[in-house]
Write a protein that holds these residues in place. Structure first.
Motif, PDB file in Angstrom:
ATOM      1  N   ASN A  48       0.507  -1.229  -0.243  1.00 33.49           N
ATOM      2  CA  ASN A  48       0.002   0.047   0.238  1.00 33.49           C
ATOM      3  C   ASN A  48       0.889   1.506   0.111  1.00 33.49           C
ATOM      4  OD1 ASN A  48       0.877   0.153   2.759  1.00 33.49           O
ATOM      5  ND2 ASN A  48      -0.944  -0.594   3.360  1.00 33.49           N
ATOM      6  N   ASP A  49       0.712   2.643   0.165  1.00 35.44           N
ATOM      7  CA  ASP A  49       0.800   3.594   0.192  1.00 35.44           C
ATOM      8  C   ASP A  49       2.091   3.920   1.038  1.00 35.44           C
ATOM      9  OD1 ASP A  49       1.099   6.430  -1.614  1.00 35.44           O
ATOM     10  OD2 ASP A  49       1.732   6.967   0.520  1.00 35.44           O
ATOM     11  N   ILE A  70      -1.525  -6.314  -8.409  1.00 39.05           N
ATOM     12  CA  ILE A  70      -2.367  -6.303 -10.216  1.00 39.05           C
ATOM     13  C   ILE A  70      -3.141  -8.002 -10.049  1.00 39.05           C
ATOM     14  CG2 ILE A  70      -2.072  -6.371 -12.419  1.00 39.05           C
ATOM     15  CD1 ILE A  70       0.523  -4.927 -12.017  1.00 39.05           C
ATOM     16  N   PHE A  71      -4.521  -7.976  -9.962  1.00 37.41           N
ATOM     17  CA  PHE A  71      -5.730  -8.768  -9.788  1.00 37.41           C
ATOM     18  C   PHE A  71      -5.860  -8.981 -11.314  1.00 37.41           C
ATOM     19  CE2 PHE A  71      -5.713  -7.341  -4.989  1.00 37.41           C
ATOM     20  CZ  PHE A  71      -5.314  -8.124  -5.236  1.00 37.41           C
ATOM     21  N   ARG A  72      -6.082  -8.255 -12.566  1.00 40.24           N
ATOM     22  CA  ARG A  72      -6.463  -8.301 -13.048  1.00 40.24           C
ATOM     23  C   ARG A  72      -6.439  -7.629 -14.665  1.00 40.24           C
ATOM     24  NH1 ARG A  72     -10.397  -6.479  -9.946  1.00 40.24           N
ATOM     25  NH2 ARG A  72     -11.257  -8.738  -9.294  1.00 40.24           N
ATOM     26  N   PRO A  73      -6.208  -7.770 -15.336  1.00 34.33           N
ATOM     27  CA  PRO A  73      -5.335  -7.415 -16.500  1.00 34.33           C
ATOM     28  C   PRO A  73      -5.989  -6.001 -16.796  1.00 34.33           C
ATOM     29  CG  PRO A  73      -6.095 -10.110 -17.233  1.00 34.33           C
ATOM     30  CD  PRO A  73      -7.071  -9.246 -16.607  1.00 34.33           C
ATOM     31  N   LEU A  74      -4.513  -5.001 -16.706  1.00 33.81           N
ATOM     32  CA  LEU A  74      -5.242  -3.424 -16.732  1.00 33.81           C
ATOM     33  C   LEU A  74      -5.534  -2.996 -17.913  1.00 33.81           C
ATOM     34  CD1 LEU A  74      -2.322  -2.457 -15.266  1.00 33.81           C
ATOM     35  CD2 LEU A  74      -4.854  -2.525 -13.857  1.00 33.81           C
ATOM     36  N   LYS A  75      -7.023  -2.386 -18.405  1.00 32.46           N
ATOM     37  CA  LYS A  75      -7.477  -1.603 -19.484  1.00 32.46           C
ATOM     38  C   LYS A  75      -6.840  -0.704 -19.787  1.00 32.46           C
ATOM     39  CE  LYS A  75     -11.761  -4.622 -19.149  1.00 32.46           C
ATOM     40  NZ  LYS A  75     -13.175  -4.449 -19.667  1.00 32.46           N
ATOM     41  N   GLN A  76      -6.763   0.284 -18.793  1.00 33.34           N
ATOM     42  CA  GLN A  76      -6.072   1.915 -19.066  1.00 33.34           C
ATOM     43  C   GLN A  76      -4.931   1.894 -17.491  1.00 33.34           C
ATOM     44  OE1 GLN A  76      -9.818   1.498 -19.502  1.00 33.34           O
ATOM     45  NE2 GLN A  76      -9.912   2.132 -17.170  1.00 33.34           N
ATOM     46  N   LEU A  77      -4.175   2.590 -18.049  1.00 30.97           N
ATOM     47  CA  LEU A  77      -3.296   3.157 -16.192  1.00 30.97           C
ATOM     48  C   LEU A  77      -3.849   4.166 -16.064  1.00 30.97           C
ATOM     49  CD1 LEU A  77      -1.834   2.692 -13.958  1.00 30.97           C
ATOM     50  CD2 LEU A  77       0.233   2.522 -15.582  1.00 30.97           C
ATOM     51  N   GLN A  78      -4.223   4.599 -15.255  1.00 29.22           N
ATOM     52  CA  GLN A  78      -4.337   6.253 -14.985  1.00 29.22           C
ATOM     53  C   GLN A  78      -3.793   6.654 -13.419  1.00 29.22           C
ATOM     54  OE1 GLN A  78      -9.507   5.218 -15.809  1.00 29.22           O
ATOM     55  NE2 GLN A  78      -8.972   7.190 -15.684  1.00 29.22           N
ATOM     56  N   THR A  79      -3.678   7.719 -13.600  1.00 32.41           N
ATOM     57  CA  THR A  79      -2.597   7.530 -12.404  1.00 32.41           C
ATOM     58  C   THR A  79      -2.988   8.550 -11.434  1.00 32.41           C
ATOM     59  OG1 THR A  79      -1.476   9.781 -13.269  1.00 32.41           O
ATOM     60  CG2 THR A  79      -0.483   7.291 -13.981  1.00 32.41           C
ATOM     61  N   LEU A  86      -0.335   4.306  -6.866  1.00 34.43           N
ATOM     62  CA  LEU A  86       0.672   3.540  -6.459  1.00 34.43           C
ATOM     63  C   LEU A  86       1.394   2.958  -7.821  1.00 34.43           C
ATOM     64  CD1 LEU A  86      -1.590   1.040  -4.362  1.00 34.43           C
ATOM     65  CD2 LEU A  86      -0.390   2.544  -4.003  1.00 34.43           C
ATOM     66  N   TYR A  87       1.211   2.380  -8.644  1.00 39.96           N
ATOM     67  CA  TYR A  87       1.956   2.220  -9.699  1.00 39.96           C
ATOM     68  C   TYR A  87       2.718   3.474  -9.630  1.00 39.96           C
ATOM     69  CZ  TYR A  87      -2.158  -1.192  -9.991  1.00 39.96           C
ATOM     70  OH  TYR A  87      -3.094  -3.122  -9.677  1.00 39.96           O
ATOM     71  N   GLU A  88       2.185   4.258 -10.261  1.00 35.30           N
ATOM     72  CA  GLU A  88       2.860   5.740 -10.358  1.00 35.30           C
ATOM     73  C   GLU A  88       4.008   5.948  -9.651  1.00 35.30           C
ATOM     74  OE1 GLU A  88       2.434  10.562 -12.241  1.00 35.30           O
ATOM     75  OE2 GLU A  88       1.484   9.410  -9.826  1.00 35.30           O
ATOM     76  N   LYS A  89       3.916   5.378  -8.288  1.00 30.50           N
ATOM     77  CA  LYS A  89       5.107   6.036  -7.269  1.00 30.50           C
ATOM     78  C   LYS A  89       5.961   5.510  -7.212  1.00 30.50           C
ATOM     79  CE  LYS A  89       3.929   7.456  -3.432  1.00 30.50           C
ATOM     80  NZ  LYS A  89       3.733   7.416  -2.256  1.00 30.50           N
ATOM     81  N   LEU A  90       5.526   3.699  -7.516  1.00 29.98           N
ATOM     82  CA  LEU A  90       6.872   2.644  -8.136  1.00 29.98           C
ATOM     83  C   LEU A  90       7.296   2.517  -9.339  1.00 29.98           C
ATOM     84  CD1 LEU A  90       4.252   0.041  -7.109  1.00 29.98           C
ATOM     85  CD2 LEU A  90       6.528   0.147  -6.152  1.00 29.98           C
ATOM     86  N   ILE A  91       7.341   3.118 -10.287  1.00 32.24           N
ATOM     87  CA  ILE A  91       7.697   3.426 -11.782  1.00 32.24           C
ATOM     88  C   ILE A  91       8.569   4.245 -11.288  1.00 32.24           C
ATOM     89  CG2 ILE A  91       7.227   3.690 -14.106  1.00 32.24           C
ATOM     90  CD1 ILE A  91       4.408   2.020 -13.557  1.00 32.24           C
TER      91      ILE A  91
END
Length: 371
Positions: A48-49, A70-79, A86-91
């Motif tokens: 988590n954060d 990530i539990f299911r396929p992402l259709k888009q990645l909205q930050t 969370l994904y944005e911070k990790l990247i």
């Protein structure tokens, strides 16, 4: 010198091989890259954060967690969404995320064995069988001078397990013949001449999960440029792995006493209990995570109590009528894996003589508050 990302994950997959995970489980590398040096690894139950902030502070390059982000396929990645942030911070901080879930639960010496050990369950066996290892017979021909070197490498990599016996092999002396042709660089013999060499045929058993590793170390230890070896499929099956553990307690006790053991050894302040606190508990079952559907298997296996998380109201009622006790320490009791995985990883990295450091997340990711 620091370990490469792929090397760290190879160590993790020695503990929890990917092929023993439940079908469609979201495991493996979920975000980032392993094509880099790893200075710091963080072991966490959830991400988590607060865990990410902890990782940033520790200058972590890789988080190994139990629960997927990530539990299911992402259709888009909205930050601008909670998970997207969370994904944005990790990247942005170049933090890779690797998940080891049901493969860590199922494996021998993994989550459910750790929980069983903590609760005093002896000689625990799976509540539900999921995976039976395929066995192969490895046959390799080695010059007599290098027999022990190659045999030690093969058995040291984990080959030769038959039941509770290790280092099992069969060795036969004989003669090998070959002729080195143009373009070869033979260890023994001359180009265009038939060579006759004293060799030993090594036979041993190799489980599916370590097949590649055993072949790799065998080829490295073998002196020949071209190694003569065979792998035979066998009708015999290896060990059976599964979810949960069930077995006798190291000593009988009242349910009320066992509750205190659960609270202390799984490091939880509160539990939910179903059943008569004055009944005697002799045999217990445990399953990390959500175990509502494992009440019936626990009854079938003769357990007096099931320790598991996320028990719903109707399952509790059914268990009460069926005469089996339940102790629900919550899903977060799986945090026992953090220190255990860290200890495993530190041992591997120290033996490899690298400077990569392993940290245990100190963030409490329990979402519930008890009032």
């Amino acid at each position: 010198m620091f370990a490469k990302g792929q090397t760290v994950i190879q160590y993790m997959e020695q503990l929890a091989p990917k092929h023993v995970a439940m079908p469609d489980d979201k495991i493996g590398l979920q975000l980032g890259t392993l094509q880099k040096e790893i200075h710091n690894v963080l072991i966490a139950l959830d991400i988590n954060d607060d865990v990410i902030e902890e990782a940033i502070k520790l200058q972590v390059d890789l988080i190994i967690a139990h629960h997927a982000i990530i539990f299911r396929p992402l259709k888009q990645l909205q930050t601008d969404t909670p998970m997207g942030k969370l994904y944005e911070k990790l990247i942005k901080h170049d933090i890779a995320v690797y998940i080891s879930h049901t493969n860590l639960d199922v494996t021998e010496g993994g989550m459910n064995d750790w929980m069983a050990e903590a609760l005093g369950i002896e000689n625990g066996s799976p509540l539900e069988d999921l995976h039976t290892e395929e066995l192969s017979k490895l046959v390799v021909f080695v010059p007599k001078t290098h027999h022990q070197q190659v045999l030690d490498a093969i058995l040291g990599a984990g080959a030769g397990m038959i039941g509770d016996y290790s280092h099992c092999s069969f060795n036969i002396e004989g003669y090998g013949t070959f002729m080195p042709l143009e373009g070869t660089e033979p260890f023994i013999g001359k180009l265009g001449e038939i060579e006759r060499v004293e060799e030993i045929r090594i036979e041993t058993i190799v489980p599916q999960g370590i097949r590649s590793k055993v072949i790799q170390v065998m080829l490295k230890a073998h002196p020949y440029e071209e190694v003569a070896y065979d792998l035979y499929a066998m009708n015999l099956k290896g060990r059976t792995l599964g979810l949960g553990r069930v077995g006798k307690l190291n000593k009988p006790m009242l349910l009320s006493e066992f509750v205190e053991v659960v609270k202390k050894n799984l490091q939880v302040d509160h539990v939910r209990v179903v059943g008569d606190l004055n009944r005697t508990i002799r045999k217990a079952a445990v399953l990390g995570g959500s175990g509502s559907r494992y009440v019936s298997p626990s009854i079938y296996r003769g357990a007096d109590v099931l320790v598991t998380g996320d028990i719903d109201y109707h399952t509790a009622q059914d268990a009460l009528m069926a005469g089996i006790a339940i102790i629900d320490p919550g899903h977060n009791a799986e945090k026992i894996m953090k220190a255990k995985v860290a200890d495993w990883m530190r041992d591997k990295l120290q033996k490899a003589k690298v400077e990569t450091k392993v940290h245990v997340s100190e963030v409490n990711t329990e979402p519930f508050q008890f009032m």
